[in-house]
Design an enzyme around this catalytic site. Structure first.
Site, mmCIF file in Angstrom:
data_model
loop_
_atom_site.group_PDB
_atom_site.id
_atom_site.type_symbol
_atom_site.label_atom_id
_atom_site.label_comp_id
_atom_site.label_asym_id
_atom_site.label_seq_id
_atom_site.Cartn_x
_atom_site.Cartn_y
_atom_site.Cartn_z
ATOM 1 N N ASP A 30 0.810 -1.224 0.000
ATOM 2 C CA ASP A 30 0.000 0.000 0.000
ATOM 3 C C ASP A 30 0.841 1.270 0.000
ATOM 4 O O ASP A 30 0.406 2.324 0.478
ATOM 5 C CB ASP A 30 -0.954 0.023 1.209
ATOM 6 C CG ASP A 30 -1.770 -1.252 1.341
ATOM 7 O OD1 ASP A 30 -2.349 -1.683 0.339
ATOM 8 O OD2 ASP A 30 -1.796 -1.819 2.451
ATOM 9 N N GLY B 184 1.409 1.798 -7.658
ATOM 10 C CA GLY B 184 0.673 1.900 -8.916
ATOM 11 C C GLY B 184 0.872 3.211 -9.629
ATOM 12 O O GLY B 184 0.998 3.253 -10.855
ATOM 13 N N HIS C 248 -3.826 -1.707 -6.498
ATOM 14 C CA HIS C 248 -3.199 -0.460 -6.937
ATOM 15 C C HIS C 248 -4.301 0.499 -7.380
ATOM 16 O O HIS C 248 -5.173 0.117 -8.162
ATOM 17 C CB HIS C 248 -2.253 -0.695 -8.119
ATOM 18 C CG HIS C 248 -1.122 -1.622 -7.819
ATOM 19 N ND1 HIS C 248 -0.258 -1.435 -6.767
ATOM 20 C CD2 HIS C 248 -0.709 -2.756 -8.440
ATOM 21 C CE1 HIS C 248 0.634 -2.404 -6.749
ATOM 22 N NE2 HIS C 248 0.381 -3.219 -7.745
ATOM 23 N N VAL D 207 3.154 13.984 -3.632
ATOM 24 C CA VAL D 207 2.475 14.984 -2.797
ATOM 25 C C VAL D 207 0.994 15.114 -3.175
ATOM 26 O O VAL D 207 0.389 16.166 -3.005
ATOM 27 C CB VAL D 207 3.170 16.360 -2.903
ATOM 28 C CG1 VAL D 207 4.517 16.346 -2.218
ATOM 29 C CG2 VAL D 207 3.308 16.806 -4.360
#
Length: 420
Positions: free
Chosen positions: A12, A16, A40, A410
């Site tokens: 996690d 992806g 993903h 971000v």
């Protein structure tokens, strides 16, 4: 040459999105291990795609995609997932292939997975109950069924019936399963699956021989590796670089880059030790702001501070050439941020990450504390725009692990990835 993207923590981490970005320059995207227990999430032009079994490279219309020999394949999930992304506008025609050597996951395996997990009681591993563990078990016991065997119907039928009898003897009336119903399903797949099945060894050999740019998409992460993870709280495949080499028949000498994806904090799903877990307002902040809910299971993820003991250990196993730090923006708004840089056990600092879970469960993290940053990092466009405190946080990670941080995430979109 090949570039490999691997999870460095408990999964996690946001692999992806990086795969999606790198796929714009890749000719082939391949999965090497695991099954539809992976998850993903990729956001492209405002459209969210959830991938489980399929390689994320399908979002690039010019990229071929391979489910490799080391993967275990639940065929109904393959077609369900394929249909869902096609409905969202992705053309997958002649772009997705399955190795004829991959093993099949049956509904039978999924039912057994649930029974085995329930039987563990308070010691549950926390599997996704997708049948992955039982499939790898039958594979290792040499009673599994490979994809190519579907096209030899009499043998296929005999083996599936034999598998059902074996599990019925083991679980008795607790196993509610209709082998006739599953065989009827596969009578249909006998034709519909055939166009996707190929000799993956030959496929990969030709890709390298013709200088194709190859991207390998890791599933799960190193700390869930069957050999190097927090066993038994792991998945049932080799999720590290070793699984890439065996699952796709790739020469280690043809791997150019190994990118370790590191979340800016730590999460894990299911049971097992978690030294930096925060069962407080910090954990709630990370869980809520980070939307830490499993793509595959829908379960809330356990959250804690970044653990560089784990990342350094992961690096020793996977030999990363660079790191991709993700979800830095989730730390926005925290007055102080901690990073684990060591463990103490019975008053003594450990030299490395322990294999012994009875030790790991009692470890006390040694933290380095950083000041938080006052201005938000979400959706910033460049490294230079980051607050100095955020830059210092990233710089420390790079120096402590000894591997350059090449990209920083971000935000959720592919455009929210800063390059240093």
């Amino acid at each position: 040459m090949a570039t490999v993207v691997l999870g460095s923590q408990f999964g996690d981490e946001g692999k992806g999105k990086l795969v999606d970005i790198l796929c714009s320059e890749a000719d082939v995207c391949a999965r090497s291990a695991g099954g539809n227990n992976a998850g993903h999430t990729i956001v492209v032009k405002g459209i969210t795609y959830d991938f489980h079994l399929l390689p994320s490279g399908l979002v690039n219309p010019n990229c071929l995609n391979l489910i490799g020999s080391g993967v275990v394949v639940h065929v109904p999930s393959f077609f369900y997932e394929l249909e869902n992304i096609q409905k969202k506008g992705l053309d997958t025609t002649d772009r997705i292939f399955i190795s004829d050597r991959a093993h099949l996951v049956f509904d039978l395996h999924q039912k057994v997975d649930g029974l085995e997990e329930s039987a563990l009681g308070s010691s549950q591993v926390g599997t996704t109950r997708k049948g992955i563990g039982p499939t790898y078990s039958t594979k290792a016991a040499r009673s599994g069924i490979r994809v190519y065997e579907l096209f030899h119907w009499e043998t296929f039928e005999k083996k599936l019936r034999g598998l059902a009898r074996s599990f019925k003897k083991l679980h008795g009336d607790l196993l509610v399963y209709d082998v006739e119903e599953e065989l009827a399903q596969y009578k249909v797949y006998y034709e519909t699956l055939r166009p996707y099945v190929i000799d993956a060894v030959l496929f990969m050999q030709k890709a390298f021989d013709t200088n194709k740019r190859i991207l390998v998409e890791g599933a799960n992460a190193l700390m869930l590796d069957i050999d190097y993870g927090t066993y038994p709280y792991v998945t049932s495949s080799n999720t590290g670089i070793g699984g890439v080499i065996t699952g796709l028949a790739i020469s280690p000498f043809k791997i150019k880059n190994i990118i370790g994806v590191v979340k800016a904090y730590t999460t894990r799903v299911g049971g097992g030790p978690f030294p930096t877990e925060q069962l407080n307002e910090i954990g709630e902040h990370l869980q809520n702001i980070g939307k830490e809910v499993g793509v595959t299971t829908g379960r809330k993820r356990r959250c804690g501070w970044l653990d560089l003991v784990i990342v350094k250990y992961s690096t020793a196993v996977n030999h990363y050439t660079s790191l991709n730090l993700t979800k830095l923006d989730i730390l926005d708004g925290l007055s102080e941020i901690k990073i684990a840089i060591g463990y103490k056990f019975e008053g003594q600092e450990l030299e490395s990450f322990p294999a012994d879970l009875t030790v790991l469960e009692k470890c006390e993290p040694i933290y380095k504390t950083f000041p938080g940053w006052s201005s938000p990092t979400t959706k910033l466009a460049s490294w230079d725009e980051l607050p100095n405190e955020a830059k210092n946080y990233v710089d420390f990670i790079e120096k402590f692990v000894g591997v350059p941080v090449g990209n920083i995430g971000v935000g959720p979109g592919r455009e929210h990835m800063l390059t240093r």
